[in-house]
Design a protein around this motif. Structure first.
Motif, PDB file in Angstrom:
ATOM      1  N   ILE A  85       1.098  -1.115  -0.080  1.00  0.00           N
ATOM      2  CA  ILE A  85      -0.055  -0.049   0.074  1.00  0.00           C
ATOM      3  C   ILE A  85       0.955   1.245  -0.031  1.00  0.00           C
ATOM      4  O   ILE A  85       2.062   1.070   0.695  1.00  0.00           O
ATOM      5  CB  ILE A  85      -0.988   0.193   1.224  1.00  0.00           C
ATOM      6  N   PRO A 108      -2.016  -0.013  -4.593  1.00  0.00           N
ATOM      7  CA  PRO A 108      -3.017   0.907  -4.228  1.00  0.00           C
ATOM      8  C   PRO A 108      -2.742   2.121  -3.351  1.00  0.00           C
ATOM      9  O   PRO A 108      -1.616   1.890  -2.822  1.00  0.00           O
ATOM     10  CB  PRO A 108      -4.007   0.120  -3.418  1.00  0.00           C
ATOM     11  N   ILE A 109      -3.088   3.369  -3.639  1.00  0.00           N
ATOM     12  CA  ILE A 109      -2.859   4.475  -3.277  1.00  0.00           C
ATOM     13  C   ILE A 109      -3.940   5.254  -2.029  1.00  0.00           C
ATOM     14  O   ILE A 109      -5.125   5.294  -2.586  1.00  0.00           O
ATOM     15  CB  ILE A 109      -2.311   5.468  -4.078  1.00  0.00           C
ATOM     16  N   ILE A 110      -3.216   5.724  -1.060  1.00  0.00           N
ATOM     17  CA  ILE A 110      -4.311   6.402  -0.106  1.00  0.00           C
ATOM     18  C   ILE A 110      -3.375   7.865  -0.170  1.00  0.00           C
ATOM     19  O   ILE A 110      -2.283   7.713  -0.008  1.00  0.00           O
ATOM     20  CB  ILE A 110      -4.297   5.854   1.265  1.00  0.00           C
ATOM     21  N   VAL A 121      -5.120   9.534  -8.553  1.00  0.00           N
ATOM     22  CA  VAL A 121      -5.658   8.561  -7.663  1.00  0.00           C
ATOM     23  C   VAL A 121      -7.443   8.706  -8.133  1.00  0.00           C
ATOM     24  O   VAL A 121      -8.006   9.941  -7.889  1.00  0.00           O
ATOM     25  CB  VAL A 121      -5.639   8.935  -6.174  1.00  0.00           C
ATOM     26  N   GLY A 127      -7.525   3.503  -5.220  1.00  0.00           N
ATOM     27  CA  GLY A 127      -7.341   4.012  -3.890  1.00  0.00           C
ATOM     28  C   GLY A 127      -8.344   4.936  -3.491  1.00  0.00           C
ATOM     29  O   GLY A 127      -9.216   4.696  -3.715  1.00  0.00           O
ATOM     30  N   ARG A 152      -6.846  -4.980  -2.412  1.00  0.00           N
ATOM     31  CA  ARG A 152      -5.207  -4.145  -2.712  1.00  0.00           C
ATOM     32  C   ARG A 152      -4.746  -4.668  -4.162  1.00  0.00           C
ATOM     33  O   ARG A 152      -4.384  -3.835  -5.045  1.00  0.00           O
ATOM     34  CB  ARG A 152      -4.255  -4.821  -1.819  1.00  0.00           C
ATOM     35  N   SER A 159      -4.126   1.268 -10.619  1.00  0.00           N
ATOM     36  CA  SER A 159      -3.063   2.199 -10.341  1.00  0.00           C
ATOM     37  C   SER A 159      -2.385   1.974 -11.814  1.00  0.00           C
ATOM     38  O   SER A 159      -1.977   3.010 -12.347  1.00  0.00           O
ATOM     39  CB  SER A 159      -2.255   2.124  -9.336  1.00  0.00           C
TER      40      SER A 159
END
Length: 184
Positions: A85, A108-110, A121, A127, A152, A159
């Motif tokens: 992550i 995956p991006i936060i 994003v 994400g 994920r 992404s």
């Protein structure tokens, strides 16, 4: 190359150690997450003026065993490849190179919804976009990814698609040619 399945999930942040990156919100979200989950580590890669302050904050929170700081590694791709992550908690941002790098490694991006992060994003697709300084929201989104390996992987694939469809050299050349043809 396929990523290895790991029992310990790696959350990764990369950037300068300055106020704009707001690592303290990220660390606080991680600390909150740690109250419920133990199967992860958080790696922060970077350098800068706030290094000692960030290190001391982690020590004061007794979190050194699951929050690691890496200064200017010789092979940053190794960390992206082994991450599960990507987390970015900036309070302001331009067009984020680190998010592009994370996306190109199918992570995956936060990220906080600042600058051009919303171009990289797509909320709930590859994400989550969160409000800056929102520890609870960031922790909650991390939790969703922490417990669901399929989510994920799905978001990581998205992404990669975003990068490959919008931000490759081939795409840039095509857009540039189109621009030139329109101006003729």
């Amino acid at each position: 190359m396929l990523k290895k399945e790991n029992n310990v999930i790696t959350i990764l942040s990369v950037g300068r150690f300055d106020k704009s990156k707001d690592y303290f919100t990220g660390i606080n979200a991680i600390l909150r997450l740690r109250k419920k989950y133990k199967n992860f580590i958080y790696i922060i890669i970077g350098y800068g003026a706030l290094e000692n302050e960030i290190r001391q904050f982690i020590i004061n929170k007794n979190a050194s065993h699951f929050i690691k700081i890496i200064i200017k590694p010789s092979n940053i791709n190794h960390y992206y490849f082994n991450a599960d992550i990507f987390l970015q908690t900036s309070i302001y941002e331009g067009f984020s190179n680190t998010i592009m790098e994370a996306a190109s490694h199918s992570l995956p991006i936060i990220a906080t919804n600042v600058g051009d992060n919303n171009l990289l994003v797509s909320d709930e697709h590859n994400g989550y976009l969160c409000k800056p300084k929102e520890v609870l929201e960031i922790s909650s989104k991390l939790s969703l990814l922490l417990v669901d390996s399929n989510l994920r992987k799905k978001m990581g694939r998205e992404s990669s698609k975003i990068i490959n469809n919008k931000y490759t050299l081939k795409t840039f050349v095509k857009s540039y040619r189109s621009l030139i043809e329109r101006t003729d």
